[in-house]
Write a protein that holds these residues in place. Sequence first.
Motif, PDB file in Angstrom:
ATOM      1  N   MET A 167     -21.898   8.162  48.634  1.00 31.07           N
ATOM      2  CA  MET A 167     -21.009   6.964  48.672  1.00 31.07           C
ATOM      3  C   MET A 167     -20.781   6.508  47.159  1.00 31.07           C
ATOM      4  O   MET A 167     -21.673   6.757  46.464  1.00 31.07           O
ATOM      5  N   SER A 168     -19.609   5.944  46.739  1.00 31.38           N
ATOM      6  CA  SER A 168     -19.328   5.902  45.315  1.00 31.38           C
ATOM      7  C   SER A 168     -19.672   4.511  45.127  1.00 31.38           C
ATOM      8  O   SER A 168     -19.938   3.815  45.847  1.00 31.38           O
ATOM      9  N   GLU A 169     -20.040   4.382  43.864  1.00 35.34           N
ATOM     10  CA  GLU A 169     -20.562   2.976  43.387  1.00 35.34           C
ATOM     11  C   GLU A 169     -19.345   1.703  43.346  1.00 35.34           C
ATOM     12  O   GLU A 169     -18.490   2.476  43.139  1.00 35.34           O
ATOM     13  N   PRO A 170     -19.925   0.762  43.526  1.00 35.25           N
ATOM     14  CA  PRO A 170     -18.738  -0.366  43.464  1.00 35.25           C
ATOM     15  C   PRO A 170     -18.083  -0.347  42.101  1.00 35.25           C
ATOM     16  O   PRO A 170     -19.049  -0.190  41.065  1.00 35.25           O
ATOM     17  N   HIS A 171     -16.893  -0.928  42.007  1.00 32.06           N
ATOM     18  CA  HIS A 171     -16.405  -1.098  40.954  1.00 32.06           C
ATOM     19  C   HIS A 171     -17.061  -2.343  40.232  1.00 32.06           C
ATOM     20  O   HIS A 171     -17.303  -3.472  40.720  1.00 32.06           O
ATOM     21  N   THR A 172     -17.132  -2.492  38.797  1.00 27.36           N
ATOM     22  CA  THR A 172     -17.449  -3.568  38.286  1.00 27.36           C
ATOM     23  C   THR A 172     -16.554  -3.894  36.865  1.00 27.36           C
ATOM     24  O   THR A 172     -15.638  -2.950  36.767  1.00 27.36           O
ATOM     25  N   THR A 173     -16.436  -4.990  36.421  1.00 26.49           N
ATOM     26  CA  THR A 173     -15.710  -5.114  35.430  1.00 26.49           C
ATOM     27  C   THR A 173     -16.399  -5.523  34.135  1.00 26.49           C
ATOM     28  O   THR A 173     -15.862  -5.680  32.722  1.00 26.49           O
ATOM     29  N   VAL A 174     -17.703  -5.549  34.140  1.00 21.07           N
ATOM     30  CA  VAL A 174     -18.359  -6.099  32.640  1.00 21.07           C
ATOM     31  C   VAL A 174     -18.290  -4.948  31.767  1.00 21.07           C
ATOM     32  O   VAL A 174     -18.609  -5.226  30.465  1.00 21.07           O
ATOM     33  N   GLY A 175     -18.111  -3.790  32.163  1.00 27.06           N
ATOM     34  CA  GLY A 175     -17.977  -2.536  31.063  1.00 27.06           C
ATOM     35  C   GLY A 175     -16.846  -3.149  29.989  1.00 27.06           C
ATOM     36  O   GLY A 175     -16.902  -2.493  28.743  1.00 27.06           O
ATOM     37  N   TRP A 176     -15.785  -3.641  30.293  1.00 26.53           N
ATOM     38  CA  TRP A 176     -14.619  -3.975  29.307  1.00 26.53           C
ATOM     39  C   TRP A 176     -15.116  -5.010  28.179  1.00 26.53           C
ATOM     40  O   TRP A 176     -14.760  -4.652  27.207  1.00 26.53           O
ATOM     41  N   HIS A 223     -18.146  -4.810  27.123  1.00 28.71           N
ATOM     42  CA  HIS A 223     -19.093  -3.942  26.240  1.00 28.71           C
ATOM     43  C   HIS A 223     -18.112  -3.020  25.322  1.00 28.71           C
ATOM     44  O   HIS A 223     -18.472  -2.901  24.102  1.00 28.71           O
ATOM     45  N   ALA A 224     -17.189  -2.642  25.819  1.00 33.06           N
ATOM     46  CA  ALA A 224     -16.250  -1.546  25.297  1.00 33.06           C
ATOM     47  C   ALA A 224     -15.363  -2.356  23.864  1.00 33.06           C
ATOM     48  O   ALA A 224     -15.350  -1.988  22.979  1.00 33.06           O
ATOM     49  N   LEU A 225     -15.090  -3.554  24.366  1.00 35.75           N
ATOM     50  CA  LEU A 225     -14.261  -4.123  23.371  1.00 35.75           C
ATOM     51  C   LEU A 225     -15.032  -4.753  22.227  1.00 35.75           C
ATOM     52  O   LEU A 225     -14.801  -4.760  20.893  1.00 35.75           O
ATOM     53  N   THR A 226     -16.486  -5.383  22.666  1.00 35.99           N
ATOM     54  CA  THR A 226     -17.335  -5.543  21.632  1.00 35.99           C
ATOM     55  C   THR A 226     -17.832  -4.508  20.769  1.00 35.99           C
ATOM     56  O   THR A 226     -17.814  -4.880  19.623  1.00 35.99           O
ATOM     57  N   ALA A 227     -17.996  -3.387  21.161  1.00 40.50           N
ATOM     58  CA  ALA A 227     -18.180  -1.952  20.362  1.00 40.50           C
ATOM     59  C   ALA A 227     -17.053  -1.957  19.227  1.00 40.50           C
ATOM     60  O   ALA A 227     -17.346  -1.730  18.137  1.00 40.50           O
ATOM     61  N   SER A 228     -15.837  -1.934  19.790  1.00 38.44           N
ATOM     62  CA  SER A 228     -14.741  -1.931  18.945  1.00 38.44           C
ATOM     63  C   SER A 228     -14.514  -2.842  17.829  1.00 38.44           C
ATOM     64  O   SER A 228     -14.158  -2.644  16.868  1.00 38.44           O
ATOM     65  N   LEU A 229     -15.039  -4.024  18.179  1.00 39.12           N
ATOM     66  CA  LEU A 229     -14.971  -5.068  17.423  1.00 39.12           C
ATOM     67  C   LEU A 229     -16.038  -5.024  16.155  1.00 39.12           C
ATOM     68  O   LEU A 229     -15.700  -5.363  14.997  1.00 39.12           O
ATOM     69  N   ALA A 230     -17.297  -4.689  16.809  1.00 34.69           N
ATOM     70  CA  ALA A 230     -18.363  -4.502  15.739  1.00 34.69           C
ATOM     71  C   ALA A 230     -17.792  -3.148  14.503  1.00 34.69           C
ATOM     72  O   ALA A 230     -18.114  -3.539  13.544  1.00 34.69           O
ATOM     73  N   ALA A 231     -17.313  -2.285  15.408  1.00 37.70           N
ATOM     74  CA  ALA A 231     -16.903  -0.858  14.421  1.00 37.70           C
ATOM     75  C   ALA A 231     -15.760  -1.638  13.556  1.00 37.70           C
ATOM     76  O   ALA A 231     -15.764  -1.183  12.276  1.00 37.70           O
ATOM     77  N   ALA A 232     -14.830  -2.281  13.946  1.00 35.89           N
ATOM     78  CA  ALA A 232     -13.636  -2.587  12.973  1.00 35.89           C
ATOM     79  C   ALA A 232     -14.159  -3.790  11.935  1.00 35.89           C
ATOM     80  O   ALA A 232     -14.021  -3.535  10.716  1.00 35.89           O
ATOM     81  N   LEU A 233     -15.159  -4.503  12.328  1.00 37.33           N
ATOM     82  CA  LEU A 233     -15.624  -5.165  11.229  1.00 37.33           C
ATOM     83  C   LEU A 233     -16.732  -4.693  10.355  1.00 37.33           C
ATOM     84  O   LEU A 233     -16.360  -4.905   9.092  1.00 37.33           O
ATOM     85  N   THR A 234     -17.345  -3.457  10.531  1.00 38.30           N
ATOM     86  CA  THR A 234     -18.028  -2.765   9.819  1.00 38.30           C
ATOM     87  C   THR A 234     -17.010  -2.010   8.954  1.00 38.30           C
ATOM     88  O   THR A 234     -17.454  -1.834   7.682  1.00 38.30           O
ATOM     89  N   ALA A 280     -14.011 -10.976  24.442  1.00 35.25           N
ATOM     90  CA  ALA A 280     -14.591 -10.016  24.926  1.00 35.25           C
ATOM     91  C   ALA A 280     -15.463 -10.714  26.181  1.00 35.25           C
ATOM     92  O   ALA A 280     -15.588  -9.957  27.083  1.00 35.25           O
ATOM     93  N   ASP A 281     -15.870 -11.778  25.759  1.00 36.30           N
ATOM     94  CA  ASP A 281     -16.845 -12.559  26.950  1.00 36.30           C
ATOM     95  C   ASP A 281     -15.868 -12.833  28.127  1.00 36.30           C
ATOM     96  O   ASP A 281     -16.264 -12.508  29.362  1.00 36.30           O
ATOM     97  N   ARG A 282     -14.636 -13.200  28.023  1.00 33.68           N
ATOM     98  CA  ARG A 282     -13.615 -13.351  28.897  1.00 33.68           C
ATOM     99  C   ARG A 282     -13.360 -12.141  30.021  1.00 33.68           C
ATOM    100  O   ARG A 282     -13.273 -12.107  31.118  1.00 33.68           O
ATOM    101  N   LEU A 283     -13.260 -10.847  29.139  1.00 33.89           N
ATOM    102  CA  LEU A 283     -13.230  -9.648  29.833  1.00 33.89           C
ATOM    103  C   LEU A 283     -14.166  -9.385  30.798  1.00 33.89           C
ATOM    104  O   LEU A 283     -13.911  -8.568  31.629  1.00 33.89           O
ATOM    105  N   ARG A 284     -15.292 -10.014  30.736  1.00 36.67           N
ATOM    106  CA  ARG A 284     -16.516  -9.509  31.206  1.00 36.67           C
ATOM    107  C   ARG A 284     -16.076  -9.823  32.756  1.00 36.67           C
ATOM    108  O   ARG A 284     -16.748  -9.102  33.849  1.00 36.67           O
ATOM    109  N   THR A 285     -15.254 -10.731  33.064  1.00 42.33           N
ATOM    110  CA  THR A 285     -14.758 -10.937  34.472  1.00 42.33           C
ATOM    111  C   THR A 285     -13.555 -10.922  34.825  1.00 42.33           C
ATOM    112  O   THR A 285     -13.019 -10.984  35.868  1.00 42.33           O
ATOM    113  N   THR A 286     -12.912 -11.033  33.830  1.00 44.01           N
ATOM    114  CA  THR A 286     -11.427 -11.089  33.769  1.00 44.01           C
ATOM    115  C   THR A 286     -10.512 -10.122  33.015  1.00 44.01           C
ATOM    116  O   THR A 286     -10.273 -10.690  31.857  1.00 44.01           O
TER     117      THR A 286
END
Length: 434
Positions: A1-10, A12-23, A150-156
């Motif tokens: 059975m496949s895992e349910p879809h989630t949205t929180v990964g969006w 995390h992914a944008l936060t990582a890109s923002l941190a890398a861009a800032l660095t 990024a926080d908004r993308l957690r659910t939307t």
Amino acid sequence: MSEPHTTVGWAHALTASLAAALTRAAGDTALLDAARRLLLDGEAGTLNVNRGFATTKFPLPGGRVARPRLLVTELTDADWDRVETALRARPDAVAVAGTAAVSDRLTDPAHTGGIPLVPGPEDISHTCTCAPEAADAACPHSVALGMLLADRLRTTPAPLFTLRGRPHQHVKKRLRSNGVDPGQAGTPMSGSPPAATAPVPAQAQAQARARATESTPPSPPAPPVPGPVDLDLTGAHPVPAGSLAAPPAPLPAAEALDALTADAAHRAEALLDGALLAGQEPPAGSGSGPGSDPGSDIARFLALPHGAPFRQAAMDRLGLDLVGMGHYRLAHTHGGPAGAAAYLEPFTVGHDILVDAQARIQPLRPAATAPIACEHNRLTDDAAGIQLRYGPDGRWHPYRAPYGIWQPVPGPSADPARAYRAARTAGRTNRRTS
């Protein structure tokens, strides 16, 4: 059975890109700490997400306001086509990307045709009005803006689609209609453009005269009149009996010419009655939007008895299906030709118009902190299920999406707040009657 879809990964992914861009840009973790303090203090304004940038505002000492922007590279149309092709190939396409809860599995480019939806560090830049040195560099306000998004993308996750150049509503409609986007009025649904067979007032008459001139050889000069001719302008003249011969090609068919004649008579009568001077037509000089497009007048033509037989021809010309044609006629019913124009296609309006409209509807929004998407002449409040479209008549035309497709509702107004209230009223009415 496949895992349910989630949205929180969006998030995390944008936060990582923002941190890398800032660095890459500054390498200063103090900015992150200052940005977090701004968010903890609750000083951020409403988050607005547009194509290619997101913005908000923060108060500054002395009553000033900082307006940061997070700039993101938009994907090209070819990139989006590859993304949508990859999504349509999935058996669970609608479940993964056809609802507001877009699965965070799509943060992996392997699921989107090799095109990353999450912007990389090289796609991100900052700007702010807080100080001259922040005009083209990161500052606590612009970094806080990125964290807020990024926080908004957690659910939307939908705002990220708009940020990257194609609103999620468009992608969702394409997936749900098997690759056909009913919202892009004026674009054929598939294949080559259909032949334009619906008669268009004035324009068709001009084309008919031009074709007749091209295809008919010059007439020989008339013989000289031997003397004065007395014309009887008062006596009765016989009317030709029977039907006339069909016009030769490439002139319009007799039925189309009859309809054009009836429409010309109707418009002349309306002009004499003053109806066209009372807001029934878009005002002259209303801009370069679609108010002058013949397509915006087809709805008026179809609403009259002589235009009804050409409904299918109009659908072919405009690239509309039955649902789209129904919404197109509703737009004309509620807002006249300008309402039909606002339905058919988007056009660009001044930034000040959009900003003023956002400010006026903000007190009325049930989810005041949810983002508002701005695209061309459209403000979309997905959280409330309301969209406003600015028409060539200077009015805001309200829309609801009870079944996933935006459809016009009554109540266009020059005041965006009144149009927004009309949309909310229409939503309550639909719930009571359903």
